[in-house]
Design a protein around this motif. Structure first.
Motif, PDB file in Angstrom:
ATOM      1  N   MET A 109     -23.747  14.849  -1.729  1.00 42.30           N
ATOM      2  CA  MET A 109     -25.154  14.747  -2.139  1.00 42.30           C
ATOM      3  C   MET A 109     -25.282  14.141  -3.533  1.00 42.30           C
ATOM      4  SD  MET A 109     -26.914  18.249  -0.703  1.00 42.30           S
ATOM      5  CE  MET A 109     -28.508  17.912  -1.486  1.00 42.30           C
ATOM      6  N   ARG A 110     -24.245  14.377  -4.325  1.00 40.07           N
ATOM      7  CA  ARG A 110     -24.320  13.865  -5.682  1.00 40.07           C
ATOM      8  C   ARG A 110     -24.275  12.326  -5.760  1.00 40.07           C
ATOM      9  NH1 ARG A 110     -19.940  17.309  -7.790  1.00 40.07           N
ATOM     10  NH2 ARG A 110     -20.608  18.935  -6.334  1.00 40.07           N
ATOM     11  N   PHE A 111     -23.640  11.702  -4.776  1.00 43.55           N
ATOM     12  CA  PHE A 111     -23.452  10.246  -4.837  1.00 43.55           C
ATOM     13  C   PHE A 111     -24.242   9.453  -3.803  1.00 43.55           C
ATOM     14  CE2 PHE A 111     -19.559  12.417  -6.172  1.00 43.55           C
ATOM     15  CZ  PHE A 111     -19.529  12.022  -7.508  1.00 43.55           C
ATOM     16  N   HIS A 112     -24.919  10.159  -2.896  1.00 43.28           N
ATOM     17  CA  HIS A 112     -25.628   9.468  -1.815  1.00 43.28           C
ATOM     18  C   HIS A 112     -27.042   9.998  -1.688  1.00 43.28           C
ATOM     19  CE1 HIS A 112     -21.833   7.701  -0.415  1.00 43.28           C
ATOM     20  NE2 HIS A 112     -21.317   8.840  -0.818  1.00 43.28           N
ATOM     21  N   LYS A 113     -27.829   9.297  -0.892  1.00 48.65           N
ATOM     22  CA  LYS A 113     -29.205   9.734  -0.649  1.00 48.65           C
ATOM     23  C   LYS A 113     -29.400  10.263   0.760  1.00 48.65           C
ATOM     24  CE  LYS A 113     -31.538   6.882  -4.092  1.00 48.65           C
ATOM     25  NZ  LYS A 113     -32.265   7.933  -4.825  1.00 48.65           N
ATOM     26  N   LYS A 114     -28.352  10.188   1.558  1.00 49.20           N
ATOM     27  CA  LYS A 114     -28.409  10.703   2.923  1.00 49.20           C
ATOM     28  C   LYS A 114     -27.031  11.249   3.249  1.00 49.20           C
ATOM     29  CE  LYS A 114     -30.574   7.989   6.229  1.00 49.20           C
ATOM     30  NZ  LYS A 114     -30.538   6.948   7.283  1.00 49.20           N
ATOM     31  N   VAL A 115     -26.949  12.501   3.717  1.00 44.81           N
ATOM     32  CA  VAL A 115     -25.663  13.079   4.121  1.00 44.81           C
ATOM     33  C   VAL A 115     -25.834  13.727   5.485  1.00 44.81           C
ATOM     34  CG1 VAL A 115     -23.807  14.686   3.531  1.00 44.81           C
ATOM     35  CG2 VAL A 115     -25.031  13.479   1.708  1.00 44.81           C
ATOM     36  N   VAL A 116     -24.875  13.474   6.363  1.00 41.88           N
ATOM     37  CA  VAL A 116     -24.967  13.949   7.746  1.00 41.88           C
ATOM     38  C   VAL A 116     -23.697  14.709   8.110  1.00 41.88           C
ATOM     39  CG1 VAL A 116     -25.232  13.221  10.155  1.00 41.88           C
ATOM     40  CG2 VAL A 116     -26.341  11.906   8.321  1.00 41.88           C
ATOM     41  N   ALA A 117     -23.861  15.817   8.844  1.00 37.12           N
ATOM     42  CA  ALA A 117     -22.690  16.523   9.381  1.00 37.12           C
ATOM     43  C   ALA A 117     -22.900  16.753  10.870  1.00 37.12           C
ATOM     44  CB  ALA A 117     -22.477  17.849   8.666  1.00 37.12           C
ATOM     45  N   THR A 118     -21.920  16.362  11.701  1.00 37.67           N
ATOM     46  CA  THR A 118     -22.017  16.582  13.150  1.00 37.67           C
ATOM     47  C   THR A 118     -21.190  17.794  13.542  1.00 37.67           C
ATOM     48  OG1 THR A 118     -20.078  15.239  13.668  1.00 37.67           O
ATOM     49  CG2 THR A 118     -22.185  14.081  13.526  1.00 37.67           C
ATOM     50  N   ARG A 119     -21.373  18.246  14.785  1.00 36.60           N
ATOM     51  CA  ARG A 119     -20.633  19.404  15.322  1.00 36.60           C
ATOM     52  C   ARG A 119     -20.741  20.624  14.402  1.00 36.60           C
ATOM     53  NH1 ARG A 119     -17.169  17.306  19.979  1.00 36.60           N
ATOM     54  NH2 ARG A 119     -18.457  15.465  20.347  1.00 36.60           N
ATOM     55  N   VAL A 120     -21.956  20.887  13.976  1.00 38.66           N
ATOM     56  CA  VAL A 120     -22.249  22.055  13.144  1.00 38.66           C
ATOM     57  C   VAL A 120     -22.948  23.076  14.034  1.00 38.66           C
ATOM     58  CG1 VAL A 120     -23.579  22.875  11.164  1.00 38.66           C
ATOM     59  CG2 VAL A 120     -22.485  20.613  11.099  1.00 38.66           C
ATOM     60  N   ASP A 121     -22.309  24.225  14.255  1.00 36.75           N
ATOM     61  CA  ASP A 121     -22.970  25.199  15.135  1.00 36.75           C
ATOM     62  C   ASP A 121     -24.073  25.942  14.394  1.00 36.75           C
ATOM     63  OD1 ASP A 121     -21.762  27.248  13.671  1.00 36.75           O
ATOM     64  OD2 ASP A 121     -20.002  27.240  14.973  1.00 36.75           O
ATOM     65  N   GLN A 122     -24.858  26.677  15.156  1.00 35.49           N
ATOM     66  CA  GLN A 122     -26.019  27.402  14.648  1.00 35.49           C
ATOM     67  C   GLN A 122     -25.674  28.232  13.421  1.00 35.49           C
ATOM     68  OE1 GLN A 122     -29.363  27.441  16.256  1.00 35.49           O
ATOM     69  NE2 GLN A 122     -29.570  28.085  14.125  1.00 35.49           N
ATOM     70  N   GLU A 123     -24.560  28.928  13.480  1.00 41.70           N
ATOM     71  CA  GLU A 123     -24.157  29.858  12.436  1.00 41.70           C
ATOM     72  C   GLU A 123     -23.871  29.107  11.133  1.00 41.70           C
ATOM     73  OE1 GLU A 123     -20.879  30.496  11.088  1.00 41.70           O
ATOM     74  OE2 GLU A 123     -21.813  32.058   9.851  1.00 41.70           O
ATOM     75  N   LYS A 124     -23.107  28.016  11.246  1.00 41.64           N
ATOM     76  CA  LYS A 124     -22.809  27.224  10.053  1.00 41.64           C
ATOM     77  C   LYS A 124     -24.069  26.577   9.492  1.00 41.64           C
ATOM     78  CE  LYS A 124     -18.043  25.956  11.269  1.00 41.64           C
ATOM     79  NZ  LYS A 124     -17.209  24.875  11.842  1.00 41.64           N
ATOM     80  N   ALA A 125     -24.949  26.147  10.403  1.00 41.37           N
ATOM     81  CA  ALA A 125     -26.188  25.499   9.972  1.00 41.37           C
ATOM     82  C   ALA A 125     -27.030  26.449   9.121  1.00 41.37           C
ATOM     83  CB  ALA A 125     -26.977  25.012  11.179  1.00 41.37           C
ATOM     84  N   SER A 126     -27.147  27.683   9.564  1.00 44.40           N
ATOM     85  CA  SER A 126     -27.933  28.665   8.807  1.00 44.40           C
ATOM     86  C   SER A 126     -27.325  28.857   7.419  1.00 44.40           C
ATOM     87  CB  SER A 126     -27.943  30.022   9.530  1.00 44.40           C
ATOM     88  OG  SER A 126     -28.355  29.843  10.852  1.00 44.40           O
ATOM     89  N   TYR A 127     -26.020  28.955   7.378  1.00 43.10           N
ATOM     90  CA  TYR A 127     -25.322  29.135   6.117  1.00 43.10           C
ATOM     91  C   TYR A 127     -25.588  27.953   5.177  1.00 43.10           C
ATOM     92  CZ  TYR A 127     -21.397  29.738   2.867  1.00 43.10           C
ATOM     93  OH  TYR A 127     -20.625  29.872   1.750  1.00 43.10           O
ATOM     94  N   LEU A 128     -25.458  26.743   5.741  1.00 43.82           N
ATOM     95  CA  LEU A 128     -25.703  25.548   4.924  1.00 43.82           C
ATOM     96  C   LEU A 128     -27.138  25.538   4.409  1.00 43.82           C
ATOM     97  CD1 LEU A 128     -23.939  22.627   6.880  1.00 43.82           C
ATOM     98  CD2 LEU A 128     -23.180  23.725   4.767  1.00 43.82           C
ATOM     99  N   THR A 129     -28.095  25.753   5.307  1.00 40.99           N
ATOM    100  CA  THR A 129     -29.508  25.725   4.935  1.00 40.99           C
ATOM    101  C   THR A 129     -29.781  26.717   3.808  1.00 40.99           C
ATOM    102  OG1 THR A 129     -29.991  25.243   7.241  1.00 40.99           O
ATOM    103  CG2 THR A 129     -31.866  25.807   5.838  1.00 40.99           C
ATOM    104  N   ALA A 130     -29.344  27.968   4.041  1.00 43.39           N
ATOM    105  CA  ALA A 130     -29.602  29.019   3.062  1.00 43.39           C
ATOM    106  C   ALA A 130     -29.067  28.622   1.679  1.00 43.39           C
ATOM    107  CB  ALA A 130     -28.964  30.327   3.525  1.00 43.39           C
TER     108      ALA A 130
END
Ligand SMILES: Nc1ncnc2c1ncn2[C@@H]1O[C@H](COP(=O)(O)O)[C@@H](O)[C@H]1O
Ligand SMILES: Nc1ncnc2c1ncn2[C@@H]1O[C@H](COP(=O)(O)O)[C@@H](O)[C@H]1O
Ligand SMILES: Nc1ncnc2c1ncn2[C@@H]1O[C@H](COP(=O)(O)O)[C@@H](O)[C@H]1O
Ligand SMILES: Nc1ncnc2c1ncn2[C@@H]1O[C@H](COP(=O)(O)O)[C@@H](O)[C@H]1O
Ligand SMILES: [Mg+2]
Ligand SMILES: [Mg+2]
Ligand SMILES: [Mg+2]
Ligand SMILES: [Mg+2]
Ligand SMILES: [Mg+2]
Ligand SMILES: [Mg+2]
Ligand SMILES: [Mg+2]
Ligand SMILES: [Mg+2]
Lengths: 227, 227, 227, 227, 227, 227, 227, 227
Positions: A27-48
């Motif tokens: 995020m520090r060097f780009h304006k768009k970052v994408v992660a694939t194969r992220v399950d629900q549990e990891k997604a919540s963790y990332l969002t939080a």
């Protein structure tokens, strides 16, 4: 990685802490970052965690295809002409088809979805064939016997990227059946990516779109020069 | 073996002397004798020897599908209503398709051939679909990716017997690709026989035709009784 | 799909909400709706929701083969002559055999079940062979080495639909062993569907039954004309 | 190698000169020498050369199973009670069945051949079942789907040695189909040797016969002691 | 099934109620009943229910190899001469080896266990080779690469029954590696049963022991006659 | 088939007479006809016969990749901007690489060949990487382990079409090794065609080139409109 | 096992009680004991029990590669010259790479880790190539398509031990893809161990290091003699 | 390629003219040139042509392992201490074993051959074990089930390079059986090269020998410095 393309993280097999670390760093060097194969549990963790640190930024999770991404509020997407057609066979192939479609969109492409047009009811497909032909690249997602790739390949003149899915049972052998079908396609103009690799297909299509764009730019430059 | 069906010899792996011996023995008790997988060399040997011993009888060899047979001059075939549609994908599948067609004909069935209608050019197939639907049983012969079986299975309501062929190369693995495709067909009403087993498909179709005939006979008998 | 056949939904891989949606939609246009591969949990959900909305209708769940269906109270089934024999090898193949049998029944056919007649005790099978021969189509369901299909195929003259099951362990490779056995059957008149595909076999048998029925109707019509 | 058993040379992949050298060397120390997998050309070479050097000795070549052997003129075979039953499915399995039978005979056992009793015509097998049951060990040789091993295993109580053959085509995969069938046999009392390994089955059966003989000798010795 | 052998139920894939039903039914007609592949949970259920109904009978569960059995209090086992050697490679193959050993014991045979003698430390095996050679039949149980079968087969003259186990990882492919090794054994006198099929090996060994016993009885009868 | 593309006949498995017939028929309606997989013997036959009938026309045979073609003397090729890079690993992959290159050329594309740059000597590849990157599409042809596709895919941003070849031995399994490698490529932007399918790769690349050309035309048209 | 090497227990498939028993027994005769494939749960059990009995000793658990070990407080490691390079492709291969590295370290070797240098970004690898070349043995750990082994093998002159990992999905077939790649490596000087067998690679590298050490000792001894 | 190692050409799949060209070119820059997989016919061609152009040079062809080479008359080989043990199982593995041995010799190593010590007669192997242990590296060549690698690996402490050969039939699947055996070896210190890859094993062993030599040189240098 193509210049101008966002960073894309493969989320499978990475711990959520590890994932968060990589995500933040990018995020520090780009304006768009994408992660694939992220399950629900990891997604919540990332969002939080990310929301806490970047309260003004927006993070999105597509739970139908397990893609998590961030687009900076000041990111400006330049609209490019032409679209990718994502064609899929059955309702069970939906998630892989979406992985392809969303990947391509996140790489800046326009996508048209033509879903649930399996060969068992070929007339539904024939109804859509014109829209598919007008695209620049076609992604065909199909499990079970994967025959859709051959049929579409035979009907349209555009490059077809075939994605076998692991949908099926018995002698399907987790996608092997569709994979072999697609590799042996009697229709020309079909190439294949790994089983369930919607991401790979979306990325490949976007690569072709980028080459087109670059060629147009060169042609225009040449045109200007020639004038 | 079904009553009324001729004896059918599997010629592969038998010496020509052995073949001749079996053939002659069967001729004594039947009015029609058939041998499949008979190569040119064995066929010449059979013809020469049998002609010598039975100069008034007629022996036929179909070199496009390696079937050798004899029908006694006094054999009377009773015409049965309805036909079998044999549909094939490419010109290379021709020989397996003929093995199926000729087998069915020798078992007393009428056959309509719809050849060279592979899925890479689906409109040729769509033009013939009505003729296929009007049959009683459909045999679909296809190599490479074998997608034709699914497409036909989706378009017609009749039982489809799919024959994968070993036509192809690379990841075709000598017919494995088409075999898996057909076993995983997303269209209902498709069953499969062994790779290159045109004979088996022809025999299976004839078995269904025979059941139909018998059911009609029973229905008529019942009709007469009821009167 | 054959005219007159009910709609059949493939329940595997669909969410319960999705399933309910499709089921209800089909109820509006048909008098019989069937869903296969519906587990206990989804079945309860469907029953609860459908009962609430259609309190006067009857919904049935066969938990031994995971089929859920509805037949409208005003649906009238026309009895057709002849039956399908469903033959199975061991007690572990029961659920696949039932999937075949119930599918065929829901498609309007009469079914006779001849279960637990594996080749390890061949005399039990020989005792039933007459009943099998009197059928119009035979479905043979067998796991482990799948030899039953060859033995039945050799004993009866009717078309045999072989269903390999994934029952077994070790070098069984989840049904591959039985599948190869059945494809290589030395008995003629055997065709094969996918591993564990009881539905496919039941559907295929019903397709043959429907062709028979149609042929009888045509023969009668012809008979009347001729008079 | 069991004491008292002759030396057996594996002829495949050895040059004829090499074979001759080994054969002659063994003749100096033994009264019986056997070579398997010896093709016609090597056999002629061996016969010619050995006859020249040992004009009074007799050399035999079984061209139906490619076994070449010499039994010294002063060799005395002691007759042992009991026999091995060699059961085979089709005429194409003949050569492997003979390799088993001749191997066992050369190891001093009596063999009864029950050939051409495939499961497609099970009544021919049932007619012979008593003779098979009266044997001490049963060898079952079958290609294609190899179902014969399960059926025989279910009908008799004697140990069954199953030999899959590479006879077949398509999804037979050079004997893999019969091999898997036999390994998954639902009948108890069946063990398996390599594809086409008639030699191994004959040797194994002879090993069991030798154990029996030895046990009888021990029992008799014990009987004498006890008296 | 051999006369005099107890009934053996295959417990895998049967519900506990079903298992109990079969077990009880067999108890009415036999004095020994055995069930293999019975997990801890089913075993507790069987014990609880059977104990309640037959309080004076003894039920045994071998949790190291998942065999459950009952031997009637008035059952008399006749001791037979000779023993089976069960040889195993590593500690992880223990459970399959025990399945073989306990099966053979329940079929009335004496068993000697020679465990943990894998080829990586061949001297431990060489120390035991005499005890193995003195047996009548040898069972070799080995996973990973399964080389033990060839080594034992080369060292002893008795028939060897090889049991590949699924112990291993990676290119072991759940026992395929050991299975292929054993089928290709360069040592003669080795036959093979299915992966993890300890039961099959124990049963096969017992079948050979029974043939021996019967041959001795016949020899004695003959001896008496001759006197 | 794409409009403007010549007809391409698949020569394998067709008799020389059949091939000649198709070739001549196509010559009547097109100005360029191509046949792939034409061996030396068929090529001589075609040349002899066609030269006789069309003495003023020129027929060409590329014996390094078995392509036979005719371009009418009055055919005018329009030069298109941009090129395809055909990259190959070893000298043994030459023939497949040429099939790809010549196919693309016959479809009107410019091709640059970068041969013999296998990963075992990666510096030769690095020296050429700029020339590869400047292409519009890259075809990578590699046998043995096929690693070249991943390396090139990682180094360039253009779409890579990977062609596994059957070059290799042992655990190569006729190209399976390279095929799996390419399907699992860790580099994005790689898609795969069948083993040895140089034709398919050349055709696919040309399809992408055609889409580019069409997009440029549209962009120019739009540009003109906008003015 | 090499003299001077510690005992290494394979923890997989052993109960925690069994593991503790073996571990303690070995502690009595050695100064270093290692167990691989020990999961978190077993490790806690071992630590708790061993700490209680040997309160003054130190036990270590590496949870990133599941190795548990004990080095006696009075153990003295002799530093040997030279190091092993452990090179790995992606972050998901980390755990297997660590198993290799830690195993080698516990066998007394120095290890340098060069991680996350997959071929998709080959420049990161090129930056490290000198450090790899200066090692004595190289271990390359890679999943997906496993191309890293070929690239490293081509760049360095030292023996490369390739470890395929099961990281990947679809046509990866649990590591088969990387395994085949590595076996077919076009670079010389590459040998392969089982999928995910980090232990085996570490052990193999240590074996080579030990041979080197011994050769140096011999050379020195010889040098002294010669003086 | 290691510095000081000769150039080695892979002759398979190259035309004789191509081979001659490469060979001659290398002769200009090196003093030793080697070509493997050169059949008799190509060898004669090379000899004839090279002899003509370089009448004073000596060219050698090893027809038992198909290696052709030239060593310049003024080439001086420096004898290095230590040897490689090449161990092989059966007479049919001879040619692969020789490919390994001759390759290593041409790379400047001393080789001891221990042939025909298959596990079926393990005592012949045990007699040679000391000689094997005294080597620096061991190459084990074995076909059929390949068990020899595990046995040798268990008996010696030196690194073992296992070469599976394609010798065998049936379930050997052209060397797959031996390959899997060796990859799953229960003995530590075993690594594997491709099926029939004698060259690879010889090269790998020589690579280890070179590392040893280099380490000794460094140690000596260090010794001198320290003095
Ligand atoms: N158990 C089953 N196995 C295979 N196909 C099925 C099964 N049940 C239903 N089908 C077929 O699946 C199709 C419906 O699929 P869907 O649209 O996904 O519900 C229909 O053509 C059915 O004939
Ligand atoms: N047809 C065969 N198949 C497998 N093994 C055989 C065959 N014939 C002989 N043998 C065995 O091969 C070994 C001799 O091999 P060799 O030393 O190569 O002649 C002996 O152990 C024989 O028992
Ligand atoms: N070498 C090749 N491999 C695969 N497909 C080919 C090849 N050459 C031509 N084709 C395709 O084969 C089809 C023509 O097949 P046919 O009608 O049998 O000549 C066309 O669609 C071509 O695009
Ligand atoms: N992770 C591993 N993978 C393969 N072999 C191992 C592993 N860890 C230990 N071993 C070997 O397993 C053997 C010990 O096995 P066990 O007697 O079952 O503990 C020793 O030879 C070790 O070298
Ligand atoms: Mg197309
Ligand atoms: Mg249909
Ligand atoms: Mg029949
Ligand atoms: Mg039995
Ligand atoms: Mg033995
Ligand atoms: Mg790229
Ligand atoms: Mg190297
Ligand atoms: Mg060792």
């Amino acid at each position: 990685r193509r210049k101008g393309f966002p960073e894309i993280i493969f989320g499978e097999g990475k711990s959520r802490e590890h994932l968060l670390g990589i995500f933040e760093r990018l995020m520090r060097f780009h304006k768009k970052v994408v992660a694939t194969r992220v399950d629900q549990e990891k997604a919540s963790y990332l969002t939080a965690n990310l929301k806490e640190r970047y309260p003004t930024e927006h993070f999105e999770y597509r739970n139908d295809c397990n893609i998590f991404y961030w687009i900076s509020h000041d990111y400006v997407e330049i609209k490019k002409p032409g679209y990718i057609a994502v064609v899929s066979a059955g309702t069970s192939d939906f998630s892989v088809a979406e992985e392809a479609a969303v990947t391509a969109e996140l790489l800046g492409c326009e996508v048209k979805r033509i879903y649930d047009v399996g060969v068992a009811g070929i007339h539904r497909l024939l109804d859509k064939i014109e829209m598919i032909e007008r695209s620049r690249v076609v992604i065909v997602v199909a499990g079970m016997e994967g025959a859709l790739a051959s049929v579409v390949g035979g009907l349209v003149s555009k490059p077809v990227i075939a994605v076998p899915t692991s949908v099926g049972y018995g002698a399907n052998f987790r996608g092997l059946s569709a994979l072999l079908t697609m590799l042996n396609s009697c229709a020309s103009g079909v190439s294949v990516v790994n089983i369930d690799n919607g991401f790979g297909a979306g990325y490949y299509a976007a690569t072709i779109m980028a080459v087109i764009e670059q060629a147009i730019a060169e042609a225009k430059a040449l045109g200007r020069e020639e004038k």
